[in-house]
Scaffold this motif. Structure first.
Motif, PDB file in Angstrom:
ATOM      1  N   ARG A  36      57.747  82.756  65.835  1.00 14.07           N
ATOM      2  CA  ARG A  36      56.541  82.430  65.750  1.00 14.07           C
ATOM      3  C   ARG A  36      56.756  80.773  65.339  1.00 14.07           C
ATOM      4  N   ASP A  37      57.515  81.018  64.213  1.00 15.61           N
ATOM      5  CA  ASP A  37      57.468  79.820  63.070  1.00 15.61           C
ATOM      6  C   ASP A  37      58.384  78.380  64.383  1.00 15.61           C
ATOM      7  N   LEU A  38      59.530  78.731  65.118  1.00 16.88           N
ATOM      8  CA  LEU A  38      60.058  78.036  66.377  1.00 16.88           C
ATOM      9  C   LEU A  38      58.959  77.184  66.941  1.00 16.88           C
ATOM     10  N   PHE A  39      58.371  78.580  67.668  1.00 18.63           N
ATOM     11  CA  PHE A  39      57.787  77.066  68.397  1.00 18.63           C
ATOM     12  C   PHE A  39      55.847  76.615  67.968  1.00 18.63           C
ATOM     13  N   GLY A  40      55.758  77.256  66.779  1.00 17.24           N
ATOM     14  CA  GLY A  40      54.341  77.038  65.821  1.00 17.24           C
ATOM     15  C   GLY A  40      54.192  76.457  64.776  1.00 17.24           C
ATOM     16  N   ALA A  41      55.646  76.723  64.351  1.00 14.92           N
ATOM     17  CA  ALA A  41      55.304  75.925  62.787  1.00 14.92           C
ATOM     18  C   ALA A  41      54.627  77.193  62.134  1.00 14.92           C
ATOM     19  N   HIS A  42      54.533  78.083  62.097  1.00 13.37           N
ATOM     20  CA  HIS A  42      53.473  79.895  61.584  1.00 13.37           C
ATOM     21  C   HIS A  42      53.473  79.787  60.334  1.00 13.37           C
ATOM     22  N   THR A  43      55.444  79.367  59.972  1.00  9.52           N
ATOM     23  CA  THR A  43      55.580  79.815  58.616  1.00  9.52           C
ATOM     24  C   THR A  43      56.150  81.290  58.622  1.00  9.52           C
ATOM     25  N   TYR A  44      57.369  81.777  57.822  1.00  7.25           N
ATOM     26  CA  TYR A  44      57.368  82.586  57.926  1.00  7.25           C
ATOM     27  C   TYR A  44      57.361  83.778  55.865  1.00  7.25           C
ATOM     28  N   LYS A  45      57.659  84.937  56.113  1.00  7.02           N
ATOM     29  CA  LYS A  45      57.242  85.442  54.387  1.00  7.02           C
ATOM     30  C   LYS A  45      59.228  85.406  53.739  1.00  7.02           C
ATOM     31  N   ARG A  46      59.693  85.784  53.110  1.00  4.94           N
ATOM     32  CA  ARG A  46      60.866  86.327  53.212  1.00  4.94           C
ATOM     33  C   ARG A  46      60.913  87.470  51.897  1.00  4.94           C
ATOM     34  N   THR A  47      62.500  88.340  52.394  1.00  5.23           N
ATOM     35  CA  THR A  47      62.787  89.109  51.852  1.00  5.23           C
ATOM     36  C   THR A  47      62.337  89.140  49.781  1.00  5.23           C
ATOM     37  N   ASP A  48      62.399  88.079  50.004  1.00  7.86           N
ATOM     38  CA  ASP A  48      63.560  87.805  48.714  1.00  7.86           C
ATOM     39  C   ASP A  48      63.355  86.851  47.305  1.00  7.86           C
ATOM     40  N   ARG A  49      61.939  86.318  48.027  1.00  7.10           N
ATOM     41  CA  ARG A  49      60.839  85.287  47.301  1.00  7.10           C
ATOM     42  C   ARG A  49      59.536  85.246  47.947  1.00  7.10           C
ATOM     43  N   ASP A  50      58.558  85.342  47.157  1.00 10.75           N
ATOM     44  CA  ASP A  50      57.476  84.928  47.326  1.00 10.75           C
ATOM     45  C   ASP A  50      57.278  83.238  47.579  1.00 10.75           C
ATOM     46  N   GLY A  51      56.304  83.073  49.128  1.00 12.22           N
ATOM     47  CA  GLY A  51      55.657  81.676  49.154  1.00 12.22           C
ATOM     48  C   GLY A  51      56.006  81.901  50.470  1.00 12.22           C
ATOM     49  N   SER A  52      55.177  80.508  51.562  1.00 12.52           N
ATOM     50  CA  SER A  52      55.813  81.392  52.238  1.00 12.52           C
ATOM     51  C   SER A  52      56.857  79.795  53.008  1.00 12.52           C
ATOM     52  N   PHE A  53      57.658  80.380  55.034  1.00 11.30           N
ATOM     53  CA  PHE A  53      58.275  79.359  54.483  1.00 11.30           C
ATOM     54  C   PHE A  53      58.981  78.804  56.066  1.00 11.30           C
ATOM     55  N   HIS A  54      58.722  77.744  56.173  1.00 13.97           N
ATOM     56  CA  HIS A  54      59.441  77.071  57.579  1.00 13.97           C
ATOM     57  C   HIS A  54      60.500  76.351  57.637  1.00 13.97           C
ATOM     58  N   VAL A  55      61.290  76.828  58.727  1.00 15.88           N
ATOM     59  CA  VAL A  55      62.982  75.874  59.026  1.00 15.88           C
ATOM     60  C   VAL A  55      61.990  74.379  59.877  1.00 15.88           C
ATOM     61  N   GLU A  56      62.801  73.457  59.795  1.00 14.45           N
ATOM     62  CA  GLU A  56      62.482  72.347  60.248  1.00 14.45           C
ATOM     63  C   GLU A  56      63.186  72.315  61.900  1.00 14.45           C
ATOM     64  N   TRP A  57      63.103  72.549  62.877  1.00  8.58           N
ATOM     65  CA  TRP A  57      63.720  73.944  63.504  1.00  8.58           C
ATOM     66  C   TRP A  57      64.234  72.618  64.454  1.00  8.58           C
ATOM     67  N   SER A  58      63.866  70.892  64.625  1.00  7.68           N
ATOM     68  CA  SER A  58      64.248  69.771  65.562  1.00  7.68           C
ATOM     69  C   SER A  58      64.164  69.310  65.300  1.00  7.68           C
ATOM     70  N   GLY A  59      64.442  69.300  63.460  1.00 11.29           N
ATOM     71  CA  GLY A  59      64.991  68.481  62.652  1.00 11.29           C
ATOM     72  C   GLY A  59      66.655  68.968  62.031  1.00 11.29           C
ATOM     73  N   ASP A  60      66.388  69.113  61.026  1.00 11.28           N
ATOM     74  CA  ASP A  60      68.005  69.104  60.258  1.00 11.28           C
ATOM     75  C   ASP A  60      68.283  70.383  60.034  1.00 11.28           C
ATOM     76  N   GLY A  61      67.348  71.162  60.417  1.00 11.64           N
ATOM     77  CA  GLY A  61      67.969  72.440  60.296  1.00 11.64           C
ATOM     78  C   GLY A  61      67.594  73.201  58.566  1.00 11.64           C
ATOM     79  N   SER A  62      66.679  72.615  57.565  1.00 14.10           N
ATOM     80  CA  SER A  62      66.850  72.743  56.349  1.00 14.10           C
ATOM     81  C   SER A  62      66.135  73.917  56.257  1.00 14.10           C
ATOM     82  N   GLU A  63      65.210  74.262  55.335  1.00 15.48           N
ATOM     83  CA  GLU A  63      63.956  75.187  54.774  1.00 15.48           C
ATOM     84  C   GLU A  63      62.803  74.568  54.051  1.00 15.48           C
TER      85      GLU A  63
END
Ligand SMILES: NC(=O)C1=CN([C@@H]2O[C@H](COP(=O)(O)OP(=O)(O)OC[C@H]3O[C@@H](n4cnc5c(N)ncnc54)[C@H](OP(=O)(O)O)[C@@H]3O)[C@@H](O)[C@H]2O)C=CC1
Ligand SMILES: O=C(CO)[C@H](O)[C@H](O)COP(=O)(O)O
Length: 494
Positions: free
Chosen positions: A464-491
């Motif tokens: 969902r994050d890849l095709f729609g930038a819907h973000t995801y939560k992580r198991t190790d930190r609070d907050g919502s995250f997104h990977v720059e899939w079509s950019g430099d791949g950073s979070e």
């Protein structure tokens, strides 16, 4: 308590029933048999006349041949039960009666209404000072006469008058009437809807057990009637198992030596309550997969043309034939039958657990305060899903009213854990034999989904994050995250 009044000509009726088809007629008879002077009315006169001529001596009935005559025959404040087809017909009856009623009167809908319709009707009639109570009634024709299970919704005020009458006419189990105030406005019809959803799931599971033993093992309907009769003296003891044995034992009344089940068209119909349960569960986000599979299985059965067209095109294993994956040797037959029994019980426990989850979710959503243990208590008798193990469900909620899932109660956890090896064998067998068992397999998948430490949803979130930038939560930190899939791949964190 008998309150029969012998002189019906001078006496106003204490309660009225309009809609005298199978349910309304028998409910009216039940009420009159309990000594209440009962006004009776039907849109068309024939059913009213038939009731009076066939059963008029069972109690004191006051027939009304027009809405006005019916309403006028009732003592004030009036209590009227509507027992007609759900939907438009119920609105038509309310529209006809409401202008004839007075403030303080109680109008009861005992049909299988959608709970959202009940909420709408309750709000509209409240503005006119009329108390509207949506009341679920289960037990079919016989239950309505001899004692149904009753799920009354509506205001405390309406219940104060209605409750004692309903408790009188409901069946009792261990001295407790199978009727209790469920909650305000649509709560009673919501619980009745879920009851029917569970009814669908339970019947689907029974049908799958039958299919596996009939076509996987080659047992005859009569032999299977005996199997179900035996099962009915164990954990599975219930009305539906009991009547399964009766249906399987029945011969076609028009042909000697032919089982009735073999001449009944294999297309299951539905009036709507199962479908409503699933639609509502989708809105509430409650997985009622067992009920959904049952509704879809009925839908598939109804696609007769598609099924016919598929038969020559889509081959599969020859169910139960020697040499096929679904073959059971006669030496293993007893074990297989017992496996199917265990799979049926485990799947049934899952279906009820899902139904009770849905009741909790609905109660939270609409602020009804429904007590799940009380629902198990009133389902122990009278209704279609009455079963021995509802005592266990009642006990489970008595021990822990906040139980997160019925499957976590020690008794039910043990039941599914103990049954799981057989359950898995049966699901594998159904796949190998090419006999569809969507109820068994989906309930097992639910069990496995519930107990997994990590689910495959992590991948869904990544997609969902890849095709729609819907973000995801992580198991190790609070907050919502997104990977720059079509950019430099950073979070990035949002
Ligand atoms: N059958 C069952 O096992 C169960 C049924 N229920 C529910 O109970 C209710 C009654 O069920 P059942 O007894 O089977 O009867 P039906 O659902 O078959 O309904 C028939 C009754 O509705 C009346 N009716 C139909 N349309 C209208 C209308 N436009 N205006 C006024 N009356 C109308 C009929 O009157 P007329 O004679 O004039 O046509 C008749 O009295 C339904 O809501 C049903 O879902 C609940 C539990 C079990
Ligand atoms: O309410 C009931 C029992 O409690 C009815 O029997 C139920 O409506 C049957 O539903 P369907 O026709 O959809 O199988």
């Amino acid at each position: 308590m008998m309150r029969r009044v012998s002189d019906e000509t001078t006496q106003k009726a204490q309660i009225g029933v309009t809609g005298l088809a199978v349910m309304g007629r028998n409910l009216a008879r039940n009420i009159a048999r309990h000594g209440y002077v009962t006004a009776v009315h039907n849109r068309t006169d024939a059913k009213t006349k038939a009731l009076i001529s066939e059963f008029g001596d069972e109690g004191t009935f006051v027939p009304g041949y027009s809405a006005q005559e019916f309403v006028d025959s009732l003592e004030s404040p009036r209590t009227i039960i509507i027992m007609v087809k759900a939907g438009g017909p119920t609105d038509a009856v309310i529209d006809e009666l409401a202008p004839l009623l007075s403030e303080g009167d109680i109008l009861v809908d005992g049909g299988n209404a959608h709970f959202l319709d009940t909420r709408r009707r309750e709000a509209a009639l409240r503005e006119k000072g009329i108390h509207f109570a949506g009341v679920g009634v289960s037990g079919g024709e016989e239950g309505a006469l001899l004692g149904p299970s009753i799920m009354p919704g509506g205001s405390e005020h309406a219940y104060a008058k209605l409750g004692p009458i309903l408790a009188d006419i409901a069946v009792s189990v261990d001295g407790t009437p199978c009727s209790t105030h469920v909650g305000p406005d649509g709560a009673g019809h919501f619980v009745k809807m879920v009851h029917n959803g569970i009814e669908y799931a339970d019947m689907q599971l029974i049908a799958e057990a039958y299919d596996l033993l009939r076509h996987g093992l080659g047992r005859t309907p009569k032999q299977l009637a005996e199997v179900f009769t035996t099962w009915n003296s164990g954990d599975l003891e219930s009305f539906l198992i009991e009547i399964t044995a009766r249906v399987l034992a029945k011969d076609d009344p028009t042909q000697e030596g032919v089982a009735l089940v073999d001449v009944v068209l294999d297309e299951a119909e539905q009036k709507g309550t199962g479908r409503w349960t699933v639609q509502t569960a989708l809105d509430l986000g409650t997985p009622v997969s067992g009920i959904a599979e049952a509704v879809f299985a009925r839908a598939l059965s109804g696609h007769a043309e598609q099924r016919k067209a598929a038969q020559p095109v889509l081959p599969g294993p020859d169910a139960g034939a020697e040499g096929s994956g679904g073959f059971v040797a006669e030496a293993d037959a007893e074990q297989f039958i017992d496996d199917v029994r265990a799979a049926l019980y485990a799947s049934k426990v899952v279906a009820y657990a899902q139904g009770f989850d849905m009741i909790r979710a609905g109660s939270l959503e609409y602020g009804w305060g429904i007590d799940p243990g009380a629902m198990a208590t009133i389902w122990r008798g009278g209704c279609i899903i009455r079963a021995k193990f509802l005592d266990r469900i009642k006990d489970a909620y008595a021990k822990n009213a906040e139980l997160p899932s019925l499957l976590l109660d020690p008794y039910f956890a043990d039941a599914v854990v103990q049954g799981q090896e057989a359950w898995r064998r049966v699901v594998v067998h159904s796949v190998n034999a090419g006999i569809p068992a969507p109820g068994f397999s989906s309930s097992l998948a639910y069990y496995d989904g519930l107990r997994r430490e990590r689910s495959s949803a992590a991948l869904v979130q990544g997609l969902r994050d890849l095709f729609g930038a819907h973000t995801y939560k992580r198991t190790d930190r609070d907050g919502s995250f997104h990977v720059e899939w079509s950019g430099d791949g950073s979070e990035t964190q949002s």
